[in-house]
Design an enzyme around this catalytic site. Structure first.
Site, PDB file in Angstrom:
ATOM      1  N   ILE A   1      -3.932   4.653   0.659  1.00 56.29           N
ATOM      2  CA  ILE A   1      -4.390   4.827   2.190  1.00 56.29           C
ATOM      3  C   ILE A   1      -5.664   5.848   2.060  1.00 56.29           C
ATOM      4  O   ILE A   1      -6.581   5.902   2.905  1.00 56.29           O
ATOM      5  CB  ILE A   1      -3.360   5.482   2.940  1.00 56.29           C
ATOM      6  CG1 ILE A   1      -2.109   4.474   2.973  1.00 56.29           C
ATOM      7  CG2 ILE A   1      -3.838   5.779   4.303  1.00 56.29           C
ATOM      8  CD1 ILE A   1      -1.021   4.975   3.432  1.00 56.29           C
TER       9      ILE A   1
ATOM     10  N   PHE B   1       0.963  -1.262   0.093  1.00 61.07           N
ATOM     11  CA  PHE B   1       0.049  -0.083  -0.050  1.00 61.07           C
ATOM     12  C   PHE B   1       0.878   1.239  -0.127  1.00 61.07           C
ATOM     13  O   PHE B   1       1.941   1.118   0.193  1.00 61.07           O
ATOM     14  CB  PHE B   1      -1.014  -0.122   1.212  1.00 61.07           C
ATOM     15  CG  PHE B   1      -0.200  -0.063   2.763  1.00 61.07           C
ATOM     16  CD1 PHE B   1      -0.126   1.299   3.096  1.00 61.07           C
ATOM     17  CD2 PHE B   1       0.113  -0.995   3.220  1.00 61.07           C
ATOM     18  CE1 PHE B   1       0.643   1.441   4.429  1.00 61.07           C
ATOM     19  CE2 PHE B   1       1.042  -0.909   4.264  1.00 61.07           C
ATOM     20  CZ  PHE B   1       0.927   0.328   5.084  1.00 61.07           C
ATOM     21  N   CYS B   2       0.339   2.321  -0.509  1.00 62.05           N
ATOM     22  CA  CYS B   2       0.930   3.715  -0.215  1.00 62.05           C
ATOM     23  C   CYS B   2      -0.079   4.748  -0.070  1.00 62.05           C
ATOM     24  O   CYS B   2      -1.409   4.374   0.204  1.00 62.05           O
ATOM     25  CB  CYS B   2       1.820   3.838  -1.558  1.00 62.05           C
ATOM     26  SG  CYS B   2       0.557   3.688  -3.065  1.00 62.05           S
ATOM     27  N   THR B   3       0.272   5.913  -0.405  1.00 56.29           N
ATOM     28  CA  THR B   3      -0.888   7.111   0.094  1.00 56.29           C
ATOM     29  C   THR B   3      -2.106   7.113  -1.045  1.00 56.29           C
ATOM     30  O   THR B   3      -3.094   7.171  -0.568  1.00 56.29           O
ATOM     31  CB  THR B   3      -0.174   8.480  -0.183  1.00 56.29           C
ATOM     32  OG1 THR B   3       1.243   8.160   0.685  1.00 56.29           O
ATOM     33  CG2 THR B   3      -0.885   9.455   0.340  1.00 56.29           C
TER      34      THR B   3
END
Length: 309
Positions: free
Chosen positions: A211, A182-184
């Site tokens: 996110i 996952f990332c922003t």
């Protein structure tokens, strides 16, 4: 930090699309003119592999921009996450040409065709709660420092270029497991999954919308997110429901600071924080203190902050 007249109608759009953009250089000037003519500010990155960026403006102007981008050949179906800001979170509009829209430094990756499996926010908790899943935060260490998912592995990278080397060093931990990243906003983890799949791993997943989409859609009482999510604008961070968070930036080193960081005796607004106090000289701190004094004077005179603050 206030950087424009206060308003309740600033719409922020974090967007990206991996797509083959032949002749992407020709898009730069028209896109800059489109945005500047509507008072939109932020940054858009263009490369052969697609588009990436975060911009802010009125709801109508951001909607017009998204419609315009979706009309460009190859960019239909743009991934967009919306949030709100009390003030314009950017100083200016920039459209830049890049080799990659998110820099990993690995040749011949095509996330548009080889990325991992999307996982909707509603299904993410079940995946990362599976004991056979290794959950990897593909963001940089300073971002992870103010919030991440429960049980996630932090590669402690200073830049995304370091991620492939981290994977190579930890391949044995990925073998035989589901790999969830996952990332922003979804772009880094999408490219990261393409890289991991190129190494022969099959059960590779990433959080659709990142996110930001998770915090928007998953109720706080059901959330496995801990802390706040760093964002690359003057809001600094957001929390559940995409409400503006409590983090602030250290204006000396640009590291995000929690409330606890700002209670440290090594913190002085605009001058130092627990992350940089020991690596800055007295001369540095004197220079930062003078800059902070000028910022405070400008604010007191109603001229707004210095751009470099």
């Amino acid at each position: 930090m206030t950087i424009s007249a206060r308003t309740n109608s600033v719409r922020v759009a974090a967007l990206y699309k991996f797509a083959r953009l032949d002749g992407f250089e020709a898009l730069r000037a028209p896109l800059a003119a489109f945005c500047c003519g509507r008072g939109i500010k932020g940054t858009l990155l263009l490369a052969h592999e697609g588009i990436n960026g975060t911009v802010a403006g009125s709801e109508a102007d951001i909607a017009a921009l998204v419609d315009h981008l979706n009309s460009i050949e190859g960019l239909a179906g743009l991934e967009v996450k919306y949030s709100a800001a009390a003030d314009m979170p950017f100083h200016r509009m920039k459209v830049r040409l890049k080799r990659e829209i998110v820099t990993m430094g690995v040749e011949d990756l095509d996330p548009a065709t080889s990325a991992g499996t999307y996982v909707a926010p509603a299904d993410w908790n079940a995946l990362i709660s599976d004991e056979n899943t290794i959950v990897i935060d593909t963001r940089n260490a300073y971002e992870v420092s103010i919030g991440t998912f429960r049980g996630a592995v932090d590669p402690a990278t200073a830049s995304f270029r370091e991620f492939p080397a981290w994977v190579e060093r930890h391949r044995d931990q990925l073998e035989g497991r589901k790999v969830a990243m996952f990332c922003t906003g979804g772009i880094r983890c999408e490219k990261a999954t393409a890289y991991v799949k190129s190494l022969g791993f099959e059960d590779v997943f990433h959080l659709k919308g990142g996110i930001l989409k998770y915090l928007e859609q998953v109720p706080a009482e059901e959330s496995l997110w801990q802390g706040e999510c760093f964002v690359f604008d003057e809001r600094v961070s957001v929390s559940h429901g995409l409400a503006e968070g409590e983090a602030e930036l250290c204006r000396a080193c640009r590291h995000p600071l929690t409330v606890e960081d700002r209670l440290s005796p090594r913190y002085a607004a605009g001058v130092s924080c627990p992350h940089c106090h020991e690596v800055r000289s007295d001369e540095d701190r004197a220079r930062y203190a003078e800059r902070q004094r000028q910022v405070e004077l400008a604010t007191a005179r109603g001229k707004g902050p210095h751009i470099g603050s």
